[in-house]
Enzyme design. Structure first.
Site, short mmCIF file in Angstrom:
data_model
loop_
_atom_site.label_atom_id
_atom_site.label_comp_id
_atom_site.label_asym_id
_atom_site.label_seq_id
_atom_site.Cartn_x
_atom_site.Cartn_y
_atom_site.Cartn_z
CD GLU A 111 -8.21 -1.09 3.34
OE1 GLU A 111 -7.73 -0.77 4.44
OE2 GLU A 111 -8.53 -0.26 2.48
CG HIS B 279 -13.08 2.40 5.79
ND1 HIS B 279 -12.31 1.27 5.59
CD2 HIS B 279 -12.20 3.41 6.00
CE1 HIS B 279 -11.03 1.60 5.68
NE2 HIS B 279 -10.93 2.89 5.93
CG ASN C 238 -1.86 1.11 1.31
OD1 ASN C 238 -1.82 2.01 0.47
ND2 ASN C 238 -2.74 1.07 2.29
CG ASP D 234 -5.34 10.63 17.06
OD1 ASP D 234 -6.26 10.08 17.70
OD2 ASP D 234 -4.29 10.05 16.76
CG MET D 235 -12.29 9.65 17.31
SD MET D 235 -13.26 11.16 17.57
CE MET D 235 -14.09 11.35 16.01
CE LYS E 273 -0.36 2.28 6.30
NZ LYS E 273 -1.76 2.33 6.58
CG HIS F 108 -12.00 3.84 2.25
ND1 HIS F 108 -12.68 4.88 2.82
CD2 HIS F 108 -10.69 4.07 2.48
CE1 HIS F 108 -11.81 5.74 3.37
NE2 HIS F 108 -10.60 5.26 3.17
CD GLU G 61 -10.80 -2.09 12.60
OE1 GLU G 61 -9.79 -2.36 13.29
OE2 GLU G 61 -10.78 -2.08 11.35
CG ASN G 62 -9.53 0.90 17.72
OD1 ASN G 62 -9.38 -0.15 18.32
ND2 ASN G 62 -8.91 1.18 16.59
NE ARG H 193 -8.70 12.86 2.64
CZ ARG H 193 -8.70 11.54 2.47
NH1 ARG H 193 -9.81 10.91 2.14
NH2 ARG H 193 -7.60 10.86 2.63
NE ARG I 238 -5.90 1.70 -0.60
CZ ARG I 238 -5.89 2.81 0.12
NH1 ARG I 238 -4.83 3.14 0.83
NH2 ARG I 238 -6.94 3.59 0.16
CB ILE J 221 -12.80 6.32 14.07
CG1 ILE J 221 -11.63 7.31 14.08
CG2 ILE J 221 -13.97 6.82 14.91
CD1 ILE J 221 -11.91 8.64 13.41
P1 ADP Z 1 -6.17 5.75 7.89
O1 ADP Z 1 -5.86 4.32 7.49
O2 ADP Z 1 -7.31 6.37 7.13
O3 ADP Z 1 -4.98 6.65 8.00
P2 ADP Z 1 -6.98 4.54 10.41
O4 ADP Z 1 -8.01 3.59 9.92
O5 ADP Z 1 -5.70 4.01 10.91
O6 ADP Z 1 -6.73 5.70 9.39
O7 ADP Z 1 -7.69 5.39 11.59
C1 ADP Z 1 -7.04 6.41 12.26
C2 ADP Z 1 -8.02 7.02 13.26
O8 ADP Z 1 -8.41 6.00 14.20
C3 ADP Z 1 -7.46 8.17 14.05
O9 ADP Z 1 -8.41 9.23 14.12
C4 ADP Z 1 -7.29 7.58 15.45
O10 ADP Z 1 -7.47 8.52 16.45
C5 ADP Z 1 -8.43 6.59 15.48
N1 ADP Z 1 -8.23 5.62 16.55
C6 ADP Z 1 -7.29 4.65 16.64
N2 ADP Z 1 -7.38 4.00 17.84
C7 ADP Z 1 -8.40 4.59 18.52
C8 ADP Z 1 -8.99 4.40 19.80
N3 ADP Z 1 -8.56 3.46 20.64
N4 ADP Z 1 -10.03 5.21 20.15
C9 ADP Z 1 -10.49 6.15 19.32
N5 ADP Z 1 -9.97 6.40 18.11
C10 ADP Z 1 -8.94 5.63 17.70
#
Ligand code: ADP
Length: 395
Positions: free
Chosen positions: A382, A206, A8, A282-283, A15, A178, A333-334, A239, A89, A331
């Site tokens: 992916e 996603h 990727n 960053d979330m 990556k 995606h 997933e987490n 964005r 990718r 976000i």
């Molecule tokens: P991309 O592949 O589009 O760069 P990712 O799928 O890796 O992004 O997602 C990155 C986002 O996921 C970031 O906003 C990060 O803060 C959020 N994130 C990762 N872990 C957590 C968590 N434990 N809680 C909340 N948000 C999370």
């Protein structure tokens, strides 16, 4: 012994994940960052070990050479020839590529030519491909397109209401992105629900740093939130997502921005969570600020959730109802906060969430047993889809 590498390549990063096939075992993975900048970083993880090297890497060709040398030096492979396939990718496939393809010289050129549609990504993808074709001349090289899964969208969804010739002469339409992730999680959701994919209507969310929502009907994408480029749709980390285009000349005049490229860059890199909060894209940091009740953090969090909810609502209409909603990516997933805030506002549609299931590390169904619409968390993969496509297309 057959190994396949999934690649990727971003504008300044590469990556990779190396698989033993057909077992689908990951035997090494890593990332090379800051390509083209001083102090590029190459990280390799294999088994329980991790190696990090810092040195200047001028371009993607050199990055691939360094990666291959690392694989030999670290004993992950004994010979280049062990890698019999590489899968890449590719962000934009335009209307040319509706599925993954084996790359020959013509395909490599077409990918490079599609740079108009993804100026930051396709040139990097093409450079990565060329480097692997040179280093592994006997391997099968496969391109997996981010747009391909969305090629099933009907014209009514992919056309923009602008003069016809913009599409017929210039290819202006919604391509989405995606796709590999939306496809993977929708298939996985069907497995988890124990129902044939063909009979299911699924909304896939996603939500990572980049985010898109897709309406999947019987396994086919019929609409998606990203557009001609990944700038459209929901609000993202940096964005803007959808906005009234009249804002663009207005801001350019007010702020003295002469160059449209600079304006587009602001919408891509300084907007979204970052632009609203002024804190971060960053979330995790946004959630902390929201919990602390800081006004701009609260607004950023609430706008983010609002835009996701609205797209999910749209796709209930597009699909005329849905069986499941899937959350994936960083976000999705987490962040149980984001999931809960989104679902709490959609109870009228038959969605609910069980707090005890909506936890960190959730994987599977998080809605109640009797919920009309199931809510699932499914970690996307992916790279695995890429490796599988290489295996499928190998000579
Ligand atoms: P991309 O592949 O589009 O760069 P990712 O799928 O890796 O992004 O997602 C990155 C986002 O996921 C970031 O906003 C990060 O803060 C959020 N994130 C990762 N872990 C957590 C968590 N434990 N809680 C909340 N948000 C999370």
């Amino acid at each position: 012994m057959s190994k396949t590498i999934a690649i990727n390549a971003g504008s300044s990063s590469l990556k990779w994940q190396l698989y033993q096939m057909p077992e689908e075992t990951v035997i090494g993975k890593g990332i090379i960052e800051r390509i083209g900048l001083p102090d590029s970083i190459s990280t390799v993880k294999f088994g329980s070990k991790k190696q990090e090297t810092i040195k200047d890497i001028k371009d993607h060709t050199e990055a691939v050479q360094i990666l291959m040398n690392d694989l030999i030096d670290l004993g992950i492979i004994a010979d280049y020839a062990e890698i019999t396939g590489s899968g890449h990718r590719v962000v934009a496939g335009g209307e040319i590529f509706n599925d993954s393809v084996v790359i020959n010289d013509e395909v490599a050129k077409q990918i490079a030519d599609l740079a108009e549609y993804a100026p930051l990504h396709n040139p990097a993808n093409a450079a990565g491909i060329r480097a692997f074709m040179t280093l592994l001349p006997n391997a099968t090289h496969v391109a997996v397109f981010d747009t391909a899964f969305h090629s099933t969208m009907p014209a009514v969804a992919y056309r923009y209401p602008v003069p016809d010739k913009y599409y017929t002469e210039h290819g202006v339409r919604k391509y989405g992105a995606h796709g590999t992730s939306h496809m993977y999680v929708s298939q996985k959701a069907a497995e988890m629900l124990g129902k044939p994919l063909e009979e299911l209507k699924i909304i896939t969310a996603h939500i990572g740093n980049g985010a898109s929502i897709t309406a999947v009907d019987g396994g086919k994408s019929i609409d998606t939130s990203m557009g001609f480029t990944p700038l459209a749709g929901v609000m993202m980390g940096t964005r803007s997502g959808d906005l009234d285009p009249s804002i663009i000349p207005f801001i350019m005049e007010k702020e003295g921005i002469a160059d449209i490229t600079e304006m587009i860059s602001i919408l891509n890199k300084a907007s979204g969570l970052q632009g609203i909060s002024g804190i971060s894209s960053d979330m995790r940091e946004i959630t902390a600020s929201w919990e602390a009740g800081e006004a701009r953090g609260v607004l950023a969090f609430e706008m983010f959730v609002d835009r996701i909810k609205k797209y999910i609502g749209q796709y209930f209409a597009v699909l005329n109802g849905a069986d499941a909603l899937v959350f994936t990516a960083g976000i999705g997933e987490n962040s149980f906060f984001v999931r809960k805030a989104v679902i709490d506002g959609l109870s009228w549609f038959g969605l609910d969430i069980v707090d005890d299931l909506n936890v960190v590390g959730a994987d599977g169904i998080i809605s109640s047993e009797n919920a009309k619409v199931k809510v699932l968390v499914i970690p996307t993969d992916e790279e695995l889809v890429i490796a599988r496509d290489v295996e499928k297309l190998k000579k």
